[in-house]
Design a protein around this motif. Sequence first.
Motif, PDB file in Angstrom:
ATOM      1  N   ILE A 103     -24.690   2.118 -35.024  1.00 53.74           N
ATOM      2  CA  ILE A 103     -24.018   3.385 -34.721  1.00 53.74           C
ATOM      3  C   ILE A 103     -24.703   4.501 -35.503  1.00 53.74           C
ATOM      4  O   ILE A 103     -24.648   4.535 -36.744  1.00 53.74           O
ATOM      5  N   GLU A 104     -25.336   5.423 -34.783  1.00 51.55           N
ATOM      6  CA  GLU A 104     -26.088   6.512 -35.408  1.00 51.55           C
ATOM      7  C   GLU A 104     -25.489   7.870 -35.036  1.00 51.55           C
ATOM      8  O   GLU A 104     -24.848   8.014 -33.990  1.00 51.55           O
ATOM      9  N   ASP A 105     -25.743   8.861 -35.881  1.00 50.28           N
ATOM     10  CA  ASP A 105     -25.295  10.214 -35.566  1.00 50.28           C
ATOM     11  C   ASP A 105     -26.244  10.901 -34.595  1.00 50.28           C
ATOM     12  O   ASP A 105     -25.818  11.526 -33.632  1.00 50.28           O
ATOM     13  N   VAL A 107     -30.490  10.832 -32.859  1.00 52.09           N
ATOM     14  CA  VAL A 107     -31.883  10.397 -32.754  1.00 52.09           C
ATOM     15  C   VAL A 107     -32.702  11.643 -32.463  1.00 52.09           C
ATOM     16  O   VAL A 107     -32.557  12.269 -31.410  1.00 52.09           O
ATOM     17  N   ASP A 108     -33.524  12.003 -33.443  1.00 49.50           N
ATOM     18  CA  ASP A 108     -34.366  13.194 -33.355  1.00 49.50           C
ATOM     19  C   ASP A 108     -35.783  12.733 -32.999  1.00 49.50           C
ATOM     20  O   ASP A 108     -36.073  12.499 -31.831  1.00 49.50           O
ATOM     21  N   THR A 109     -36.649  12.515 -33.996  1.00 45.34           N
ATOM     22  CA  THR A 109     -37.968  11.958 -33.679  1.00 45.34           C
ATOM     23  C   THR A 109     -37.875  10.473 -33.328  1.00 45.34           C
ATOM     24  O   THR A 109     -38.759   9.937 -32.652  1.00 45.34           O
ATOM     25  N   GLY A 110     -36.844   9.822 -33.839  1.00 42.06           N
ATOM     26  CA  GLY A 110     -36.689   8.383 -33.622  1.00 42.06           C
ATOM     27  C   GLY A 110     -37.275   7.542 -34.746  1.00 42.06           C
ATOM     28  O   GLY A 110     -37.161   6.320 -34.731  1.00 42.06           O
ATOM     29  N   VAL A 111     -37.900   8.190 -35.727  1.00 48.79           N
ATOM     30  CA  VAL A 111     -38.523   7.458 -36.842  1.00 48.79           C
ATOM     31  C   VAL A 111     -37.469   6.648 -37.612  1.00 48.79           C
ATOM     32  O   VAL A 111     -37.675   5.478 -37.942  1.00 48.79           O
ATOM     33  N   THR A 112     -36.329   7.285 -37.877  1.00 50.04           N
ATOM     34  CA  THR A 112     -35.274   6.618 -38.650  1.00 50.04           C
ATOM     35  C   THR A 112     -34.747   5.393 -37.905  1.00 50.04           C
ATOM     36  O   THR A 112     -34.638   4.303 -38.480  1.00 50.04           O
ATOM     37  N   LEU A 113     -34.440   5.565 -36.651  1.00 53.12           N
ATOM     38  CA  LEU A 113     -33.899   4.450 -35.873  1.00 53.12           C
ATOM     39  C   LEU A 113     -34.925   3.330 -35.748  1.00 53.12           C
ATOM     40  O   LEU A 113     -34.589   2.148 -35.834  1.00 53.12           O
ATOM     41  N   ASN A 155     -33.788  20.812 -28.558  1.00 53.63           N
ATOM     42  CA  ASN A 155     -34.357  20.618 -29.883  1.00 53.63           C
ATOM     43  C   ASN A 155     -33.957  21.748 -30.833  1.00 53.63           C
ATOM     44  O   ASN A 155     -34.760  22.576 -31.207  1.00 53.63           O
ATOM     45  N   LYS A 156     -32.662  21.796 -31.186  1.00 52.31           N
ATOM     46  CA  LYS A 156     -32.223  22.778 -32.180  1.00 52.31           C
ATOM     47  C   LYS A 156     -31.420  22.097 -33.271  1.00 52.31           C
ATOM     48  O   LYS A 156     -30.862  21.017 -33.058  1.00 52.31           O
ATOM     49  N   PHE A 157     -31.359  22.726 -34.430  1.00 49.35           N
ATOM     50  CA  PHE A 157     -30.726  22.097 -35.592  1.00 49.35           C
ATOM     51  C   PHE A 157     -29.216  22.298 -35.540  1.00 49.35           C
ATOM     52  O   PHE A 157     -28.727  23.405 -35.379  1.00 49.35           O
ATOM     53  N   VAL A 158     -28.499  21.196 -35.690  1.00 48.47           N
ATOM     54  CA  VAL A 158     -27.038  21.238 -35.578  1.00 48.47           C
ATOM     55  C   VAL A 158     -26.374  20.647 -36.815  1.00 48.47           C
ATOM     56  O   VAL A 158     -26.950  19.800 -37.500  1.00 48.47           O
ATOM     57  N   GLY A 162     -20.250  15.086 -38.821  1.00 51.17           N
ATOM     58  CA  GLY A 162     -21.020  14.128 -39.611  1.00 51.17           C
ATOM     59  C   GLY A 162     -22.403  14.599 -40.008  1.00 51.17           C
ATOM     60  O   GLY A 162     -22.990  14.092 -40.970  1.00 51.17           O
ATOM     61  N   LEU A 163     -22.926  15.594 -39.277  1.00 51.75           N
ATOM     62  CA  LEU A 163     -24.300  16.039 -39.564  1.00 51.75           C
ATOM     63  C   LEU A 163     -24.292  17.182 -40.575  1.00 51.75           C
ATOM     64  O   LEU A 163     -23.402  18.040 -40.563  1.00 51.75           O
ATOM     65  N   ASP A 164     -25.320  17.206 -41.402  1.00 55.26           N
ATOM     66  CA  ASP A 164     -25.347  18.160 -42.520  1.00 55.26           C
ATOM     67  C   ASP A 164     -26.594  19.028 -42.520  1.00 55.26           C
ATOM     68  O   ASP A 164     -27.616  18.700 -41.914  1.00 55.26           O
ATOM     69  N   TYR A 165     -26.463  20.129 -43.251  1.00 59.41           N
ATOM     70  CA  TYR A 165     -27.630  20.914 -43.653  1.00 59.41           C
ATOM     71  C   TYR A 165     -27.643  20.910 -45.176  1.00 59.41           C
ATOM     72  O   TYR A 165     -26.707  21.440 -45.804  1.00 59.41           O
TER      73      TYR A 165
HETATM   74  P1  IMP Z   1     -35.270  11.145 -36.883  1.00 51.57           P
HETATM   75  O1  IMP Z   1     -36.215  12.298 -36.783  1.00 51.57           O
HETATM   76  O2  IMP Z   1     -34.842  10.634 -35.533  1.00 51.57           O
HETATM   77  O3  IMP Z   1     -35.824  10.066 -37.763  1.00 51.57           O
HETATM   78  O4  IMP Z   1     -33.949  11.693 -37.583  1.00 51.57           O
HETATM   79  C1  IMP Z   1     -33.913  11.725 -38.973  1.00 51.57           C
HETATM   80  C2  IMP Z   1     -32.641  12.229 -39.518  1.00 51.57           C
HETATM   81  O5  IMP Z   1     -32.748  13.626 -39.528  1.00 51.57           O
HETATM   82  C3  IMP Z   1     -31.343  11.944 -38.798  1.00 51.57           C
HETATM   83  O6  IMP Z   1     -30.779  10.693 -39.103  1.00 51.57           O
HETATM   84  C4  IMP Z   1     -30.495  13.065 -39.350  1.00 51.57           C
HETATM   85  O7  IMP Z   1     -29.997  12.696 -40.621  1.00 51.57           O
HETATM   86  C5  IMP Z   1     -31.492  14.182 -39.505  1.00 51.57           C
HETATM   87  N1  IMP Z   1     -31.419  15.147 -38.412  1.00 51.57           N
HETATM   88  C6  IMP Z   1     -32.197  15.248 -37.317  1.00 51.57           C
HETATM   89  N2  IMP Z   1     -31.843  16.300 -36.565  1.00 51.57           N
HETATM   90  C7  IMP Z   1     -30.795  16.867 -37.213  1.00 51.57           C
HETATM   91  C8  IMP Z   1     -29.963  18.008 -36.926  1.00 51.57           C
HETATM   92  O8  IMP Z   1     -30.105  18.720 -35.920  1.00 51.57           O
HETATM   93  N3  IMP Z   1     -28.994  18.271 -37.845  1.00 51.57           N
HETATM   94  C9  IMP Z   1     -28.785  17.526 -38.960  1.00 51.57           C
HETATM   95  N4  IMP Z   1     -29.532  16.453 -39.254  1.00 51.57           N
HETATM   96  C10 IMP Z   1     -30.526  16.144 -38.383  1.00 51.57           C
END
Ligand code: IMP
Length: 181
Positions: A103-105, A107-113, A155-158, A162-165
Amino acid sequence: MPSGRIKVHDKTFEIFIDESEIQKEVARIAGEINRDLADRDPVFLGILNGAFMFASDLFKQMDFPVQISFLKLASYAGTSSTGTVKQLIGINMDLKDRVVVVIEDIVDTGVTLDTILRQLSGYQPEALIVATFLHKPEATIHKIPLDYVGIRIPNKFVIGYGLDYNGYGRNFKDLYAVVGD
Ligand code: IMP
Ligand code: MG
C-alpha cells in the motif's frame, strides 16, 4: 472542509482533490480488493509514512479478516555504486508463499516502489500486488504494473492525505497542489 490556500514553508498550495472525491476512489479500490482477494488470505503492507491515511481508510472497508503491517524505507550509509541505499525495515512475518499487497501513497518516478518490490520479492511471496493512492504517469520511468490506482494526476507537487512537503501537511483530509511552478 478547509478551503482556500495554505502555506507550507516557502510554498503556497491550493485545494486540488477534495475529501469526498478521495473517499469515492478509496471505496472503489476497497470494493475491487474485496472482490479479488477475499479468498487469497492477503497480507497488507503499508509503506510509512506517506501511506498511513490511505491505508487506514482502505482497511476500514475490507469486509473480510486481513493481516496488516507497516514498513518503512530507511536510508543507510552503505557502500554502493549508486549512492544511498534504502532498506525496507519492519518485516516481522513470514511472507513466503503469501499474497502480499503493498500500500503506497504515490508512485512518481517509480524508483521507490521498484526498490520495495525488489526487496520483497526476496521473501518469495506467492504474489506481489500494488495499491497506490496516487500515480503520476508522466513522471514514471519504472514501468511497474500497478494493480490498484486511486487517482492519476498530472506531474505537479501535492500534499495532504498522508503526503508531505518537508515533513508538513500529511494531516489534511483533502489533497492540495502547489501553486506556481
Ligand atoms: P518515486 O519518485 O516514485 O520514487 O517517489 C518517491 C517519493 O517521493 C514518494 O514515496 C513520496 O514520498 C515522494 N513524492 C513524490 N511525489 C510527491 C508529491 O507530489 N508530494 C509529496 N511527496 C511526493
Ligand atoms: Mg512515500
